[in-house]
Design an enzyme around this catalytic site. Structure first.
Site, PDB file in Angstrom:
ATOM      1  CG  ASP A 106      33.093  15.678   9.527  1.00 48.42           C
ATOM      2  OD1 ASP A 106      33.298  16.719   8.887  1.00 48.42           O
ATOM      3  OD2 ASP A 106      33.551  15.462  10.667  1.00 48.42           O
TER       4      ASP A 106
HETATM    5  N1  URA Z   1      31.941  18.293  14.241  1.00 44.35           N
HETATM    6  C1  URA Z   1      32.542  17.278  13.599  1.00 44.35           C
HETATM    7  O1  URA Z   1      33.580  16.790  14.011  1.00 44.35           O
HETATM    8  N2  URA Z   1      31.956  16.804  12.475  1.00 44.35           N
HETATM    9  C2  URA Z   1      30.774  17.264  11.997  1.00 44.35           C
HETATM   10  O2  URA Z   1      30.269  16.781  10.979  1.00 44.35           O
HETATM   11  C3  URA Z   1      30.165  18.332  12.690  1.00 44.35           C
HETATM   12  C4  URA Z   1      30.761  18.831  13.820  1.00 44.35           C
END
Ligand code: URA
Length: 236
Positions: A106
């Site tokens: 993310d």
């Molecule tokens: N889980 C999440 O919520 N975000 C990420 O970037 C990776 C795993």
């Protein structure tokens, strides 16, 4: 991401703009080699990294590329974005090398991000059958309890995808800090899992993918190629 396999005669025909019939004659004369071996078989399957030579001239030789990047917070795991800097902006030397991301993070997640032009390798890392472990360090708003360990091990039902998450390992390192090991990669998975327990993820950092650990000497935003040893040991 397709695996980019092709029949040898089709590849030569398209690359050299000559009919397949003529390619078969060329093959029969032993004028073609693949990865150093003379090949006469038109059915021979090649992939994107096969070195195909005709009369000693390379028709194409693409080198596989495997990179680890220490992804910063605020950079998008995408090759193009109108609003934010992308991870490709951090890799100017690899701009036109056909790289893709192996398992996005993310915008506000940091840590180990892999990039490659080898779609078979990335498929293997991401496919649910191979269950490659991904480890994350998670900072939480509210303190953790043993109930979290149990809930993560049991899995959470996600109605949107109609799936129950695979058993995940949650280790409490400090009251607000956990190490979580997943064997899959659902959309916002860690945030959604903690959300179910009414806790908020304040910071998320990926430590490892399989046996590959983020190189501590890489500053945030830096990258380097994987070593042959890392490549050989990622799947265990
Ligand atoms: N889980 C999440 O919520 N975000 C990420 O970037 C990776 C795993």
């Amino acid at each position: 991401m397709s695996a980019k396999r092709a029949r040898l005669d089709r590849f030569i025909s398209q690359h050299c703009q000559i009919p397949r019939k003529q390619v078969r004659l060329i093959l029969a004369k032993g004028r073609v080699s693949v990865d150093g071996q003379v090949v006469r078989d038109a059915d021979c399957q090649i992939d994107q990294f096969s070195q195909v030579m005709l009369d000693g001239q390379a028709l194409r030789h693409e080198q596989p590329i495997y990179l680890m990047l220490h992804k910063p917070v605020g950079v998008v795991s995408a090759t193009k974005d109108d609003e934010h800097r992308t991870v490709m902006d951090l890799l100017p030397d690899y701009k036109d090398k056909g790289l893709h991301i192996v398992g996005r993070l993310d915008l506000n997640t940091s840590g180990l991000l892999l990039l490659t032009n080898d779609s078979r390798w990335s498929k293997r890392i991401m496919s649910p059958e191979h269950k490659v472990a991904k480890q994350y360090l998670v900072t939480l708003k509210a303190p953790l309890t043993q109930a979290y360990v149990k809930a993560f091990a049991e899995g959470f039902y996600f109605a949107f995808e109609n799936i129950t998450t695979q058993p995940a390992l949650l280790e409490i390192l400090e009251p607000h800090l956990a190490r979580v090991t997943l064997h899959e990669g659902r959309y916002h998975q860690i945030k959604r899992m903690f959300g179910r327990l009414r806790n908020q993820v304040m910071a998320l950092h990926r430590l490892s993918v399989g046996n590959l650990i983020l190189d501590e000497t890489l500053a945030v935003g830096e990258y380097r190629p994987l070593t042959p040893l890392e490549l050989a040991s990622i799947f265990g």
